[in-house]
Design an enzyme around this catalytic site. Sequence first.
Site, PDB file in Angstrom:
ATOM      1  N   GLY A   1       7.618  17.342  29.235  1.00  0.00           N
ATOM      2  CA  GLY A   1       7.976  15.920  29.224  1.00  0.00           C
ATOM      3  C   GLY A   1       7.382  15.074  30.342  1.00  0.00           C
ATOM      4  O   GLY A   1       6.154  15.062  30.570  1.00  0.00           O
TER       5      GLY A   1
ATOM      6  N   ASP B   1       8.622  24.587  38.181  1.00  0.00           N
ATOM      7  CA  ASP B   1       9.543  24.589  37.039  1.00  0.00           C
ATOM      8  C   ASP B   1      10.140  25.984  36.906  1.00  0.00           C
ATOM      9  O   ASP B   1       9.550  26.962  37.382  1.00  0.00           O
ATOM     10  CB  ASP B   1       8.810  24.200  35.742  1.00  0.00           C
ATOM     11  CG  ASP B   1       9.743  23.581  34.705  1.00  0.00           C
ATOM     12  OD1 ASP B   1       9.610  22.373  34.431  1.00  0.00           O
ATOM     13  OD2 ASP B   1      10.615  24.310  34.162  1.00  0.00           O
TER      14      ASP B   1
ATOM     15  N   GLY C   1      15.337  18.185  35.347  1.00  0.00           N
ATOM     16  CA  GLY C   1      16.705  17.780  35.046  1.00  0.00           C
ATOM     17  C   GLY C   1      17.223  18.487  33.811  1.00  0.00           C
ATOM     18  O   GLY C   1      16.463  18.997  32.993  1.00  0.00           O
TER      19      GLY C   1
ATOM     20  N   TYR D   1      26.364  14.454  32.780  1.00  0.00           N
ATOM     21  CA  TYR D   1      24.994  13.922  32.928  1.00  0.00           C
ATOM     22  C   TYR D   1      25.008  12.546  33.598  1.00  0.00           C
ATOM     23  O   TYR D   1      24.331  12.345  34.626  1.00  0.00           O
ATOM     24  CB  TYR D   1      24.254  13.898  31.579  1.00  0.00           C
ATOM     25  CG  TYR D   1      22.834  13.388  31.713  1.00  0.00           C
ATOM     26  CD1 TYR D   1      21.831  14.207  32.224  1.00  0.00           C
ATOM     27  CD2 TYR D   1      22.508  12.072  31.383  1.00  0.00           C
ATOM     28  CE1 TYR D   1      20.528  13.733  32.381  1.00  0.00           C
ATOM     29  CE2 TYR D   1      21.212  11.596  31.529  1.00  0.00           C
ATOM     30  CZ  TYR D   1      20.225  12.432  32.029  1.00  0.00           C
ATOM     31  OH  TYR D   1      18.943  11.953  32.194  1.00  0.00           O
TER      32      TYR D   1
END
Length: 263
Positions: free
Chosen positions: A17, A37, A78, A158
């Site tokens: 993303g 990551d 995230g 969130y």
Amino acid sequence: MTTLLGKTILITGAASGIGARTVELAGQLGADVIGVDIRLPATPGGTFVKADISTKAGVDELAAKLPVRIDALCNVAGLSGKTGAIPTLSVNFYGLRALSEALAPKIREGGAVVNVASMAGFGWQANLNRAISMVNVEGFPDVAKVVADHQVKNEECYPVSKELLVLWTFRAAHQALFKGRGIRVNAVSPGPVETPILTQFREVLGDQRVDSDIARVGRAGTPADIAPVILFLCSDAARWINGVNLAADGGLEASVNAEVLGF
Ligand code: NAI
């Protein structure tokens, strides 16, 4: 877009993303990129370091592997909230903050930290007392305890994680650890962006919320809409910008503000 030639930029969430596009663009602009990551990227750009920022051990291990001089840290990794409050707050806030604090001594004078928050953090003022209390928990805490003490429900974790991130961005911009070294700390808040996480938002927040946000601005964003904003804040062109939460949302926040304030 200003050049990033010669800058070393660390980008978390590099495998997918927004983070993946930021890695690609930073490379095109001349930066030496270190992608981080928990998953391997399909097409790695620059150097890649596999790491899990959801635990103190993971953050410490990552920080120890990194070079002594970094120009900017982009906190992009995230979670959507789908996996619950403890992992979500661990990655989206406490792990992100622990990494930023651990790396501050390695970030050069005049460098930058850019936090990818969200329009979902819009409620930080409405929920200010809880956000202050949760941000005031220092270090990498026992996140299960913080969640229990503040009664954070899974379905709200969130937005809560992003409210904390917005608030901490304002605070960190003035903390000696960053400001004392001339390190700027800013946030970018996207609206809905077409990435794998958006499918999960639909499950967590519901199709109606996501679709109505998209309808307000005419389309969802793309990673290519967000990456240049993140990298602008890393660049020397943003040298006088510190402690802002920059909406990159096609006008979504302005539209919601107009509605909330009744004009
Ligand atoms: P994404 O799901 O495509 O990418 C998130 C990346 O974070 C993944 O590659 C994932 O492996 C990595 N990650 C998750 N847990 C990790 C851990 N413990 N350690 C290291 N890496 C980890 O999602 P997207 O859209 O690229 O999200 C990037 C950021 O943008 C997130 O912070 C998200 O909250 C934020 N954002 C996204 C929006 C959207 O609609 N896509 C809207 C507003 C904010």
